[in-house]
Design an enzyme around this catalytic site. Structure first.
Site, PDB file in Angstrom:
ATOM      1  N   ARG A 262       0.838  -1.196   0.000  1.00  0.00           N
ATOM      2  CA  ARG A 262       0.000   0.000   0.000  1.00  0.00           C
ATOM      3  C   ARG A 262       0.872   1.244   0.000  1.00  0.00           C
ATOM      4  O   ARG A 262       1.907   1.277   0.665  1.00  0.00           O
ATOM      5  CB  ARG A 262      -0.919   0.035   1.225  1.00  0.00           C
ATOM      6  CG  ARG A 262      -2.057  -0.931   1.171  1.00  0.00           C
ATOM      7  CD  ARG A 262      -3.032  -0.677   2.313  1.00  0.00           C
ATOM      8  NE  ARG A 262      -2.414  -0.911   3.615  1.00  0.00           N
ATOM      9  CZ  ARG A 262      -2.857  -0.396   4.752  1.00  0.00           C
ATOM     10  NH1 ARG A 262      -3.906   0.413   4.752  1.00  0.00           N
ATOM     11  NH2 ARG A 262      -2.274  -0.675   5.891  1.00  0.00           N
ATOM     12  N   HIS A 348      -4.938   0.403  -1.618  1.00  0.00           N
ATOM     13  CA  HIS A 348      -4.537  -0.722  -2.447  1.00  0.00           C
ATOM     14  C   HIS A 348      -4.899  -0.364  -3.891  1.00  0.00           C
ATOM     15  O   HIS A 348      -6.039   0.029  -4.176  1.00  0.00           O
ATOM     16  CB  HIS A 348      -5.281  -1.997  -2.049  1.00  0.00           C
ATOM     17  CG  HIS A 348      -4.736  -2.663  -0.829  1.00  0.00           C
ATOM     18  ND1 HIS A 348      -3.575  -3.404  -0.833  1.00  0.00           N
ATOM     19  CD2 HIS A 348      -5.198  -2.713   0.450  1.00  0.00           C
ATOM     20  CE1 HIS A 348      -3.344  -3.873   0.377  1.00  0.00           C
ATOM     21  NE2 HIS A 348      -4.319  -3.470   1.180  1.00  0.00           N
TER      22      HIS A 348
END
Length: 479
Positions: A262, A348
């Site tokens: 991420r 994400h």
């Protein structure tokens, strides 16, 4: 006493404390089950395995490897890597994979993210439940262990370094060599970005230098996380990055979580850029590329991203598909719709060009290319993609999540009968086609007695009113 694997194997990964929940014995059983349930049925002869910087990683990898090889399947160990580095190896080697990481969780945790060959997801409905069931049987009855079967030829183990190939692959997807010079502060949080950023954004993997001045924060790999949690979703963990961006007069800052899948972004003022804005920015770049190639683009977004995401992408000519939260669900939708890109509000970001998997590093390259390809500061770019006001995710501890959710649904169904209500993931109530414009989503945590609230509205006053009204209903227990 044997552990109940239902406590650590959830909807889309394995996560538990070491060693009481996730021990070498548990890792070995999961390795056997993964080989039997996932690898062997799809004809895979090898499994690729990596781990992050947590101290418990190597021992758990050894145990998992022993389980896979006992079941007759080879193992390719790639050592320390980011989660997207494991996905790249799974795609490049066309082999199922296992990444040992607990992402942003504290040091006492570890976990396993599993995938099929080509980085295809393994979730509750795509094999993980079967892996859990078989691993549980192995733990409950060790006599069923395949190492006792003379007919099984044990698999072999080899070690391969894939970092340079991973870095070159990403560089080949986004060209940042011709952008204007940028100064970027990167907070690795003592996680795996301290290993991957020098390879991708620097020259550690033997690639040409880029017009980037990278200021490193906490690049030392340390699974005890001595500086702050490697969880950029929590605002307190961005404080050091925000200060450093201002101190160094940088153009932007990037923060990665522990396994570096991420990526969070802050602008030149040190202000966080919403992951929804990043989803829109990167999505528009991928949509433009698809249209230029003569293809009709599809983009996936989860249901708590800003309404600006489908608004902007549809206006640009894309089809958008709304899905529930969670990487295994988004990956499945990505593949089903042959989507070019997907984004979640948790930062994400998923790419068709990256095996339909998520990679924060590729999203970071897109942000750098977009910023460096024009003269304006990042704050000006981000403003274009953030027309609405959001609450951010707000957690409430409740004794009965289902009852609290129904209390909210009943109140809003009565007060706003024209609002749209759906149950795709928790409860979503939307008054977006009316006036005033607002929507909210209320979801129960998979692991804690929490309800998670996200609200978005056309302006601050409306957002605050909806937020406070919903929280009041959630936090008022029935008499």
């Amino acid at each position: 006493m044997t552990i109940d694997l239902a406590d650590i194997i959830k909807a889309y990964d394995v996560r538990g404390t070491v060693p009481d929940q996730l021990s070498p014995d548990v890792a070995r059983a999961i390795g056997v089950a993964f080989a039997r349930v996932v690898a062997a049925p799809e004809g895979a002869t090898r499994v690729v395995v990596g781990h992050d910087m947590r101290e418990s990683g190597p021992e758990l990898v050894d145990a998992f490897t022993a389980g896979v090889t006992a079941a007759g399947v080879d193992v390719v160990r790639i050592g320390r890597c980011s989660t997207d580095g494991l996905y790249h190896a799974s795609g490049a080697l066309d082999a199922p994979g296992a990444m040992f990481t607990a992402s942003h969780n504290p040091a006492v945790y570890n976990g396993i993210k599993l995938c099929r060959a080509g980085a295809r997801p393994v979730g509750q409905d795509t094999g993980l439940a079967d892996v859990r069931e078989l691993a549980q049987r192995l733990l409950d009855d060790p006599s069923t262990d395949p190492s006792d079967d003379d007919a099984v030829t044990p698999g072999t183990v080899s070690d391969v370094d894939t970092l340079a190939d991973y870095a070159a692959f990403l560089r080949g997807l986004v060209d940042v060599s011709g952008i204007r010079p940028l100064k970027v502060v990167v907070d690795a949080g003592n996680g795996m970005a301290g290993y991957t950023v020098p390879a991708v954004l620097g020259t550690a993997a033997g690639l040409p230098a880029l017009p980037l001045d990278v200021v490193p924060l906490y690049f030392e790999l340390d699974g005890s996380f001595p500086n702050h949690e490697a969880n950029p979703l929590d605002p307190k963990n961005l404080e050091d990055l925000r200060a450093a961006v201002v101190e160094h007069d940088a153009d932007l800052g990037l923060a990665f979580d522990g396994d570096a899948d991420r990526c969070f972004v802050v602008d030149e003022h040190g202000d966080p850029v919403s992951p929804s804005a990043v989803t829109a920015l990167v999505g528009l770049r991928e949509v433009a590329k698809e249209l230029e190639a003569g293809r009709t683009p599809t983009v996936i977004h989860n249901l708590i991203t800003s309404r600006a995401v489908p608004d902007l992408l549809q206006a640009a000519g894309a089809t958008t598909v709304r899905t529930r939260v969670g990487h295994s669900f988004i990956k499945a939708q990505m593949a089903q719709h042959d989507a070019v890109f997907g984004g979640e509000h948790s930062a994400h970001y998923y790419f068709r060009d990256f095996f339909f998997a998520d990679t924060g590093m590729l999203a970071a390259l897109h942000v750098l290319a977009a910023l460096g390809g024009q003269p304006h500061p990042l704050s000006a770019l981000a403003e274009m993609y953030s027309p609405y006001v959001a609450s951010g995710e707000i957690n409430s501890t409740v004794t009965d999540a289902a009852a609290a959710t129904e209390r909210v649904r009943d109140a809003y169904a009565s007060a706003y009968p024209q609002a749209d209500v759906d149950r795709l993931d928790g409860l979503t109530v939307a008054h977006w086609d009316g006036h005033p414009q607002w929507w909210f989503n209320l979801r129960a945590s998979n692991t804690e007695p929490l309800l998670r609230l996200n609200v978005e509205a056309a302006d601050e006053d409306i957002m605050v009113k909806v937020r406070d009204d919903v929280l009041s209903l959630v936090r008022t227990e029935d008499a």
